[in-house]
Design an enzyme around this catalytic site. Structure first.
Site, PDB file in Angstrom:
ATOM      1  CG  ASP A  20      -1.897   1.270   1.253  1.00 25.76           C
ATOM      2  OD1 ASP A  20      -1.761   2.061   0.331  1.00 25.76           O
ATOM      3  OD2 ASP A  20      -2.599   1.130   2.326  1.00 25.76           O
TER       4      ASP A  20
ATOM      5  CE1 TYR B  45      -5.416   9.977 -12.382  1.00 26.87           C
ATOM      6  CE2 TYR B  45      -5.825  11.885 -14.367  1.00 26.87           C
ATOM      7  CZ  TYR B  45      -5.261  10.470 -13.736  1.00 26.87           C
ATOM      8  OH  TYR B  45      -4.439   9.820 -14.736  1.00 26.87           O
TER       9      TYR B  45
END
Length: 352
Positions: free
Chosen positions: A116, A209
């Site tokens: 992760d 984003y």
């Protein structure tokens, strides 16, 4: 190249300034001769440039590469592709199921690790494991591919928390992995490939984003210059819109609907009750033109890893090459005009 074009222009200009018949025949012949050699030199430069790009390094089968985000999409295809080519692939997956599925499709040489990228301790331990695995050879390639789209919605619909996930994954995760792997990359005088996006050159929607990818571009540029002295080459890949789980229209729609349901009555009045339906219709139409061939991005990764002269930037996808990247160089007024044409008209923006 610019010098040669300027030379051609200088040589050709007299024929526009004076009548062709008033120019001596000898001069016209000399002019055509110079123009011929200038064009011949241009062609030669193009051929040499193409040849230079095709030169490959030797013994890639003995080199280690580390790829993040290998559960699906570009990372998954890259891991399988480079495994077939004989590279020693270490594929980082977020989920156990993703790692198991990848192992089932690859050779015993490929190793998977659970990672992760937003967990600093996980990143640190993974880097230590990679160090013990690669030994004195170091790490030839790091492909920072892990990424998420987050929420795509108008800015005034969002909270700061909507920005956190893509920035944590796409930017801070990428930086953390890179910093922990740099000693191994220096040892091998290897390559770093950062997967950015056309969204890092031109913001096409609200949310975290585009800011995360703009920041990746900045980090990539500073890293590239800092690593030159160590012989570590840094490349950036800017894909257009591809059909991957990251750009899954169903998930994008669900996230947008969930935010719409919790908007205040004032904002819903400004945008109009049918805004969400119209915007989802436009989203559906835009996804019809996505790139389907993920290998276009993997080919860029391959060149960045194995070429003697890797490029600084790679563009992948027809939409990126013909629309997004060219548009990113255009004046803002043209960018706004073309992008706003794709947006739904608001019902009552003055209702504030």
């Amino acid at each position: 190249m610019i010098f040669l074009l300027a030379l051609c222009w200088i040589v050709w200009t007299p024929s526009f300034l004076v009548h062709e018949r008033s120019i001596p025949v000898t001069y016209r012949r000399k002019k055509m001769l110079v123009l011929f050699w200038a064009l011949a030199l241009l062609v030669l430069c193009a051929l040499l440039w193409n040849y230079k790009g095709q030169l490959k390094i030797a013994d890639v089968a003995d080199k280690y590469i580390f790829i993040t985000g290998c559960d699906t999409g570009f990372g998954n295809l890259a891991a399988r592709t480079f495994d077939k080519k004989g590279l020693r692939v270490i594929a980082a997956c977020l989920t156990e199921s993703g790692a198991t599925a990848l192992k089932a499709k690859t050779s015993d040489k490929l190793h998977t690790v659970l990672l992760d990228v937003t967990d600093p301790e996980n990143v640190k331990k993974t880097a230590q494991w990679v160090k013990s695995h690669v030994g004195e050879k170091g790490l030839w390639g790091l492909i920072n591919n892990a990424g998420v789209l987050g929420v795509l919605a108008p800015t005034d619909w969002l909270t700061v928390n909507d920005y956190r996930e893509p920035i944590e994954v796409n930017l801070f995760g990428l930086i953390d992995v890179t910093l922990n792997m740099l000693p191994l990359l220096k040892k091998a005088r290897g390559r770093v490939i950062n997967v950015s996006s056309v969204g890092g050159r031109l913001a096409f929607g609200g949310g975290g984003y585009a800011p995360s990818k703009y920041a990746v571009e900045g980090f990539n540029d500073s890293l590239r210059r800092d690593m030159k002295a160590f012989g570590v080459h840094v490349s950036c890949i800017e894909p257009g819109l591809f059909k991957t789980e990251l750009a899954d229209p169903k998930k994008t729609t669900e996230k947008k609907l969930a935010i719409w349901e919790h908007l205040s009555p004032d904002i819903k009045q400004q945008y109009g009750e049918d805004y969400i339906e119209k915007s989802l219709h436009k989203l559906k139409n835009s996804t019809c033109s996505v790139n389907l061939d993920l290998s276009l991005v993997v080919e860029c990764m391959d060149h960045a890893l194995t070429s003697v002269f890797p490029k600084t930037r790679y563009t992948a996808g027809k939409d990126a090459k013909t629309f997004w990247i060219p548009l990113s160089h255009m004046p803002s007024v043209l960018q706004d005009f073309l992008l706003l044409k794709q947006k739904v008209e608001l019902a009552n923006p003055k209702a504030v």
